[in-house]
Design a protein around this motif. Structure first.
Motif, mmCIF file in Angstrom:
data_model
loop_
_atom_site.group_PDB
_atom_site.id
_atom_site.type_symbol
_atom_site.label_atom_id
_atom_site.label_comp_id
_atom_site.label_asym_id
_atom_site.label_seq_id
_atom_site.Cartn_x
_atom_site.Cartn_y
_atom_site.Cartn_z
ATOM 1 N N ARG A 6 -19.096 6.287 2.677
ATOM 2 C CA ARG A 6 -19.167 5.559 1.884
ATOM 3 C C ARG A 6 -19.160 3.921 2.409
ATOM 4 N NH1 ARG A 6 -19.690 1.610 -1.033
ATOM 5 N NH2 ARG A 6 -18.442 1.252 -2.249
ATOM 6 N N VAL A 7 -20.107 3.395 2.242
ATOM 7 C CA VAL A 7 -19.565 2.486 3.361
ATOM 8 C C VAL A 7 -20.544 0.896 2.791
ATOM 9 C CG1 VAL A 7 -21.533 2.824 4.741
ATOM 10 C CG2 VAL A 7 -19.616 1.413 5.729
ATOM 11 N N ASP A 8 -19.787 -0.487 2.944
ATOM 12 C CA ASP A 8 -20.625 -1.441 2.309
ATOM 13 C C ASP A 8 -21.284 -2.409 3.042
ATOM 14 O OD1 ASP A 8 -21.006 -0.527 0.117
ATOM 15 O OD2 ASP A 8 -19.350 -1.179 -1.092
ATOM 16 N N ALA A 9 -22.039 -3.189 3.548
ATOM 17 C CA ALA A 9 -22.589 -4.455 4.179
ATOM 18 C C ALA A 9 -23.131 -5.671 3.426
ATOM 19 C CB ALA A 9 -23.479 -3.942 5.473
ATOM 20 N N SER A 10 -22.207 -6.387 3.984
ATOM 21 C CA SER A 10 -22.672 -7.935 3.329
ATOM 22 C C SER A 10 -22.865 -9.034 4.140
ATOM 23 C CB SER A 10 -21.914 -8.025 1.603
ATOM 24 O OG SER A 10 -20.700 -8.482 2.262
ATOM 25 N N VAL A 42 -25.490 -5.133 -2.757
ATOM 26 C CA VAL A 42 -24.254 -6.949 -2.553
ATOM 27 C C VAL A 42 -25.662 -7.495 -1.415
ATOM 28 C CG1 VAL A 42 -22.543 -5.951 -2.662
ATOM 29 C CG2 VAL A 42 -23.189 -6.293 -0.927
ATOM 30 N N SER A 43 -25.231 -8.120 -2.050
ATOM 31 C CA SER A 43 -26.343 -9.869 -0.563
ATOM 32 C C SER A 43 -25.779 -9.422 0.819
ATOM 33 C CB SER A 43 -25.717 -10.794 -1.397
ATOM 34 O OG SER A 43 -25.999 -11.488 -2.882
ATOM 35 N N GLY A 44 -26.874 -9.160 1.228
ATOM 36 C CA GLY A 44 -26.668 -9.032 3.358
ATOM 37 C C GLY A 44 -26.280 -7.855 3.179
ATOM 38 N N ASN A 45 -26.980 -6.611 2.354
ATOM 39 C CA ASN A 45 -26.334 -5.213 2.721
ATOM 40 C C ASN A 45 -27.287 -5.012 3.753
ATOM 41 O OD1 ASN A 45 -29.792 -3.775 1.464
ATOM 42 N ND2 ASN A 45 -28.771 -5.201 0.075
ATOM 43 N N LEU A 46 -27.487 -3.904 3.740
ATOM 44 C CA LEU A 46 -27.912 -3.062 5.252
ATOM 45 C C LEU A 46 -28.665 -1.617 4.977
ATOM 46 C CD1 LEU A 46 -25.339 -3.775 8.548
ATOM 47 C CD2 LEU A 46 -28.156 -4.833 7.899
ATOM 48 N N ALA A 53 -32.904 4.053 10.054
ATOM 49 C CA ALA A 53 -32.357 4.957 10.888
ATOM 50 C C ALA A 53 -32.514 6.166 10.954
ATOM 51 C CB ALA A 53 -30.865 4.699 11.668
ATOM 52 N N GLY A 54 -32.944 6.555 10.001
ATOM 53 C CA GLY A 54 -33.451 8.491 9.401
ATOM 54 C C GLY A 54 -32.797 9.273 8.343
ATOM 55 N N PHE A 55 -31.699 7.767 8.246
ATOM 56 C CA PHE A 55 -30.359 8.482 6.890
ATOM 57 C C PHE A 55 -31.122 8.253 5.804
ATOM 58 C CE2 PHE A 55 -28.570 7.713 10.688
ATOM 59 C CZ PHE A 55 -27.946 8.827 11.449
ATOM 60 N N GLU A 56 -30.311 9.532 4.307
ATOM 61 C CA GLU A 56 -30.962 9.040 3.112
ATOM 62 C C GLU A 56 -30.223 7.631 2.920
ATOM 63 O OE1 GLU A 56 -30.375 10.967 -0.859
ATOM 64 O OE2 GLU A 56 -30.371 12.710 1.611
ATOM 65 N N GLN A 57 -30.074 6.587 1.517
ATOM 66 C CA GLN A 57 -29.447 6.456 1.771
ATOM 67 C C GLN A 57 -29.174 6.309 -0.009
ATOM 68 O OE1 GLN A 57 -27.588 3.135 2.962
ATOM 69 N NE2 GLN A 57 -26.785 3.984 0.868
ATOM 70 N N ARG A 58 -28.398 6.715 -0.553
ATOM 71 C CA ARG A 58 -27.899 6.117 -2.178
ATOM 72 C C ARG A 58 -27.564 5.652 -2.547
ATOM 73 N NH1 ARG A 58 -25.790 12.732 -2.804
ATOM 74 N NH2 ARG A 58 -27.838 13.987 -1.298
ATOM 75 N N VAL A 59 -28.032 4.178 -4.128
ATOM 76 C CA VAL A 59 -27.436 2.787 -4.064
ATOM 77 C C VAL A 59 -26.784 3.767 -5.430
ATOM 78 C CG1 VAL A 59 -27.889 1.063 -4.940
ATOM 79 C CG2 VAL A 59 -29.516 2.396 -2.774
ATOM 80 N N LEU A 60 -25.493 2.635 -5.139
ATOM 81 C CA LEU A 60 -23.878 2.643 -6.490
ATOM 82 C C LEU A 60 -24.478 1.817 -7.163
ATOM 83 C CD1 LEU A 60 -21.093 2.873 -4.454
ATOM 84 C CD2 LEU A 60 -22.482 4.880 -5.957
ATOM 85 N N PRO A 61 -24.763 1.691 -8.976
ATOM 86 C CA PRO A 61 -24.668 0.793 -9.522
ATOM 87 C C PRO A 61 -24.044 -0.760 -9.615
ATOM 88 C CG PRO A 61 -23.486 2.013 -10.560
ATOM 89 C CD PRO A 61 -23.621 2.841 -9.541
ATOM 90 N N GLY A 62 -24.052 -1.521 -9.978
ATOM 91 C CA GLY A 62 -23.310 -3.045 -9.770
ATOM 92 C C GLY A 62 -24.290 -3.474 -8.344
ATOM 93 N N GLN A 63 -24.100 -4.947 -8.778
ATOM 94 C CA GLN A 63 -24.289 -5.436 -7.422
ATOM 95 C C GLN A 63 -23.806 -6.791 -6.944
ATOM 96 O OE1 GLN A 63 -28.218 -8.065 -8.064
ATOM 97 N NE2 GLN A 63 -29.348 -6.199 -8.161
ATOM 98 N N HIS A 64 -21.772 -6.653 -7.125
ATOM 99 C CA HIS A 64 -20.691 -7.192 -6.820
ATOM 100 C C HIS A 64 -20.445 -6.166 -5.611
ATOM 101 C CE1 HIS A 64 -21.634 -10.170 -10.537
ATOM 102 N NE2 HIS A 64 -21.500 -9.056 -10.407
#
Length: 514
Positions: A6-10, A42-46, A53-64
């Protein structure tokens, strides 16, 4: 085994959290783990970088962005709880072996909500400003307080992995370190990097600093991050500065650091990348959480800490860089004891996915093992169990290690788990027998590997000679006594002096062979 991150970038959070999580995920994948990322878009996400990189990415709802929780703010607390509920939903009913949490806005309340859905939780933190409900806490930063920073913030049984030994660096840094040759010429080269976004344009301020006459002859390699909003202006500025070259979103910083003589850059993970490659640095804190580390490293003469970014001018940076350049030209910049070897991700992975004892490998020690031996001999528990409890200095260790490696009457062996050094055994051979010394890395203690280490060492020794082996154990060290007994040693004087500070154990090959 499945590991969920569980990690974010922005633009505000920057890319460092995702970058270090990707490094850990890659180390876990090499051990057979399946890694999944859960993040906000969110803006600036990775997100795309994770998928690439070959990993599954699941996205949480909301853009804040998920903001740090204020105890007085019901809205921020509700946002945290909603994030936890959405993360549970994103698990899709699966129960991962591990959840890795790398987020300054997440605390013990969020972690407590996730616990029923996860076997174990590892938190990556360096703020030490909030409570955590986790099984392992990783803080890769340098602090004079060490583990004490988290004394009242975690459970008593939480395992703490604190210090730059655990820095999550990409594998190429360890590879470059192994072949590094810091023979500096009179023509110096500096490396400049301020991360993936650099919203406040410290890169531009640094280039301006290098316009000072005393720095005009320094060649510059300038890394510009993928999300840097000042890219066009920087490239124009760099084109006008003789000897400067721009590197936009380089795949790795390691080659640029390896060929530099010194660096100017931000705190955070790149600090440890520079340490891994023995690169003297001017360091600028871009966030308040980097100030304490910068001040601690400066206080121990490991870096030139310039200060907090908003307090600095180009003139301040010029002055700091000139101090480093002057030291280099006078050959007054010496390498202190090692803090980073580039194997931190493998150490954390070994804690999370322990190698089976049957897969451990014993090999001869090499000169490249000097750092590991230094950390092992200065481990707090090793010092406590030694007759001499004082720490061993780096200078003392360098002389000792070189002499032992060159000695014909010494056999030095290293135990490895998936190419990671986790322990050592040494036999000093003299007339009539050999003396045993051994130690295990703190990350593998409690797994019953002491007997495996000693037995494998005895097997290696028996291939060249069949002699008695003795070992001394500090009186009261029950763990070492049990290890030696299990490996076939016997107490030499069961009815010895009750006031003695150490006990002697002996191993007789002839008795074992019978």
């Amino acid at each position: 085994m499945k590991v969920v991150f569980r990690v974010d970038a922005s633009y505000a959070i920057a890319s460092g959290h995702v970058t270090r999580c990707l490094t850990l995920a890659a180390a876990l994948r090499r051990r057979g783990a399946e890694c999944v990322f859960i993040s906000r878009q969110v803006s600036g996400n990775l997100l795309a970088r994770v998928v690439a990189a070959g990993f599954e990415q699941r996205v949480l709802p909301g853009q804040h962005e998920l903001l740090a929780v204020s105890e007085t703010s019901e809205e921020s607390r509700k946002s945290l709880i909603d994030d936890a509920m959405n993360t549970i939903k994103a698990l899709g009913g699966e129960r991962p072996g591990w959840m890795v949490v790398d987020h300054y806005a997440i605390d013990s309340e969020w972690e407590r909500l996730l616990q029923p859905h996860i076997d174990e939780i590892l938190v990556i933190d360096d703020l030490a400003n909030r409570a955590h409900q986790c099984d392992v806490l990783l803080d890769q930063n340098f602090s004079l307080l060490g583990e004490q920073r988290y004394a009242d913030l975690v459970r008593h049984d939480t395992r703490l992995l604190c210090g730059p030994r655990y820095a999550l660096l990409q594998p190429e840094f360890a590879r470059y370190r192994a072949t590094l040759d810091r023979q500096r010429s009179s023509a110096l080269r500096a490396f400049v990097s301020f991360g993936g976004s650099d919203l406040d344009n410290l890169t531009g301020l640094t280039i301006e600093a290098f316009l000072a006459p005393d720095l005009a002859d320094i060649a510059l390699d300038v890394a510009i991050g993928r999300n840097n909003p000042h890219r066009d202006a920087l490239e124009q500025l760099i084109a006008r500065r003789p000897g400067a070259r721009a590197h936009v979103a380089p795949e790795s910083l390691a080659p640029l650091m390896a060929r530099a003589d010194f660096a100017v850059g931000a705190g955070g993970t790149t600090t440890w990348e520079r340490f891994c490659l023995d690169l003297p640095s001017v360091v600028i804190a871009l966030a308040q959480n980097q100030v304490q580390t910068g001040e601690s490293l400066d206080a121990t003469s490991r870096i030139e800490y310039a200060g907090y970014w908003s307090d600095l001018t180009a003139s301040d940076l010029s002055t700091a860089a000139i101090r480093v350049v002057t030291g280099l030209k006078r050959d007054e910049v010496s390498s202190p004891e090692p803090l980073v070897d580039g194997l931190g991700a493998d150490r954390v992975a070994e804690v999370m996915t322990p190698t089976q004892s049957s897969a451990l490998v014993m090999r001869p020690a090499t000169l490249a093992d000097i750092d590991s031996y230094y950390w092992w001999v200065n481990d707090a528990e090793v010092r406590r169990q030694s007759l001499s409890t004082a720490p061993v200095s780096w200078v003392e260790h360098e002389h000792w290690f070189a002499s032992k490696m060159a000695a014909d009457d010494t056999l030095m062996l290293v135990l490895e788990a998936n190419d990671l050094p986790i322990g050592q055994v040494r036999f000093d051979v003299a007339e009539g027998g050999a003396v045993l010394d051994y130690s295990l890395d703190t990350i593998v203690r409690g797994r019953g590997l002491g007997e495996t280490l000693v037995r494998k060492g005895l097997e290696q020794l028996s291939q060249s000679t069949s002699i008695a082996v003795s070992a001394t154990v500090r009186t009261g060290n029950g763990a070492s006594a049990a290890t030696l007994t299990a490996a076939g040693f016997q107490l030499a004087h069961p009815d010895g002096d009750a006031e003695a500070k150490e006990d002697l154990y002996r191993f007789e090959p002839a008795l074992v062979d019978q």
